[in-house]
Design an enzyme around this catalytic site. Structure first.
Site, short mmCIF file in Angstrom:
data_model
loop_
_atom_site.label_atom_id
_atom_site.label_comp_id
_atom_site.label_asym_id
_atom_site.label_seq_id
_atom_site.Cartn_x
_atom_site.Cartn_y
_atom_site.Cartn_z
N GLY A 1 32.37 -122.63 -39.64
CA GLY A 1 31.78 -121.31 -39.51
C GLY A 1 32.10 -120.70 -38.16
O GLY A 1 32.54 -121.38 -37.22
N CYS A 2 31.86 -119.40 -38.05
CA CYS A 2 32.21 -118.69 -36.82
C CYS A 2 31.32 -119.10 -35.65
O CYS A 2 31.82 -119.45 -34.57
CB CYS A 2 32.14 -117.19 -37.06
N TYR A 3 30.00 -119.09 -35.83
CA TYR A 3 29.12 -119.54 -34.76
C TYR A 3 29.39 -121.00 -34.38
O TYR A 3 29.50 -121.32 -33.18
CB TYR A 3 27.66 -119.39 -35.18
N THR B 1 32.09 -122.69 -34.54
CA THR B 1 33.35 -122.80 -33.81
C THR B 1 33.14 -122.46 -32.34
O THR B 1 33.54 -123.23 -31.44
CB THR B 1 34.41 -121.86 -34.42
N ALA B 2 32.51 -121.33 -32.07
CA ALA B 2 32.29 -120.91 -30.68
C ALA B 2 31.42 -121.90 -29.93
O ALA B 2 31.71 -122.25 -28.77
CB ALA B 2 31.67 -119.52 -30.65
#
Length: 347
Positions: A161-163, A165-166
């Site tokens: 997911g995007c969150y 990953t960061a």
């Protein structure tokens, strides 16, 4: 012109399901410019009429005019021998349902949804709101946080997911190096642009309505994914910001007594040496600097045992489509960053 008409037999023939949405559209563009892949089909939900990709995204007129066709599961049988990999930019339950059908026809799957990210099927009712119907595939799928990828990539790839990953890229170097204090629970505040909610119109994600607000306290579906990656509990609070694309994550941890700034710096540099899509920067990252790019920018500041790590990504690229392409490139033995830079050879 972004070409889908590539005739070499060595090209990886690919389709995108969910090509009308933001992440799926980014994937279609990346595949069309990747010299090692051929985009042979683009599909949207069954209720839509067929239309050119450039009608959905006019900025690609005379660049990418592939027809986006309505998808039905009956189409799977006709893809056998014609398609090697399917990229799924679909809702979680839709991805889970179509994946076994594609695998059965010998088609690899790169899934951008959360359908195969969590290894514990019991977490799906709590965090995704449905009972997982194919728990056997959770063990088969490999989670592709590419900078920390150690397993060979199989036929079923689950894109983070995007969150997560960061946040994971920011904290894993410290945790893997043993620098974080025992018992420390990282506190993560992360803000996403409105494109993270998808293209479907909704009042609460309308650009005219969004200011800056927190949501999903303790129950956001990305929390167990982050905890799975880090191997420890976290306090994760997502926010919605009034900008189109990007994520800025601020992660706070307590270090072990005596950890020096030199040790922290060494941990990040050792973790990401030779990793082309992570940039260690000397200033606090700005989402404007990563929007439209496949990079994750990371910066940190230390005060004694307290450490703040700030990371920024484009939620649609490093947080979705670019990481999916990165994984597929590796899966098929191609240069890792192929297709990710328009007009620039980074391979």
């Amino acid at each position: 012109m972004l070409s889908t008409d590539k005739t070499s037999s060595s090209l990886v023939r690919s389709i995108v399901l969910g090509a009308a949405g933001y992440s799926g559209a980014e994937l279609a563009v990346i595949l069309a410019r990747n010299p090692y892949f051929q985009l042979v089909g683009a599909y949207a939900s069954a209720g839509r009429a067929a239309e050119p990709f450039s009608a959905l995204y006019p900025r690609y007129k005379q660049q990418l005019d592939i027809m986006v066709q309505p998808w039905t599961d009956e189409l799977v049988a006709g893809l056998t021998g014609k398609v090697e990999v399917a990229f799924l930019a679909l809702p979680h339950e839709a991805s889970e349902a179509v994946t076994p059908l594609l695998l059965a026809q010998g088609i690899d799957v790169v899934d951008l949804s959360g359908a195969f990210r969590l290894k514990q099927s019991a977490l799906y009712p709590q965090y995704y709101g449905y009972q997982h119907q194919h728990p056997e595939l959770l063990a088969e799928a490999v989670y592709s946080l590419m900078e920390w990828q150690t397993e060979p990539l199989p036929r079923l790839i689950s894109v983070p997911g995007c969150y997560p990953t960061a946040c994971s890229l920011a904290l894993l170097p410290l945790i893997k190096a043993g620098l974080v204090a025992d018992g420390c629970i990282p506190v993560i505040n992360a803000t996403s642009g409105v494109s993270g909610a998808g293209r479907k119109a909704a009042l609460n994600t309308s650009f005219c309505e969004v200011g800056l607000n927190a949501y999903g306290f303790f129950k956001h579906r990305h929390r167990p994914e982050i905890e799975q990656n880090l191997g420890r509990k976290v306090v994760f609070t997502p926010h919605l910001g009034n900008f189109k694309r990007g994520i800025l994550a601020t992660s706070v941890v307590t270090l072990k007594t005596g950890v020096t700034p030199e040790q922290v710096t060494a941990a990040f540099h050792q973790a990401y040496a030779g990793k082309p899509l992570v940039r260690l920067v000397s200033h606090s990252p700005n989402v404007a600097d990563v929007a439209g790019t496949p990079y994750c920018d990371i910066h940190w500041q230390q005060d004694g045992e307290q450490l703040v790590v700030v990371s920024a990504i484009d939620n649609l690229l490093k947080g979705a489509a670019a990481q999916a392409m990165q994984a597929a490139n590796v899966r098929f033995g191609k240069p890792e960053t192929a297709g990710l830079f328009a007009g620039v050879a980074h391979e």
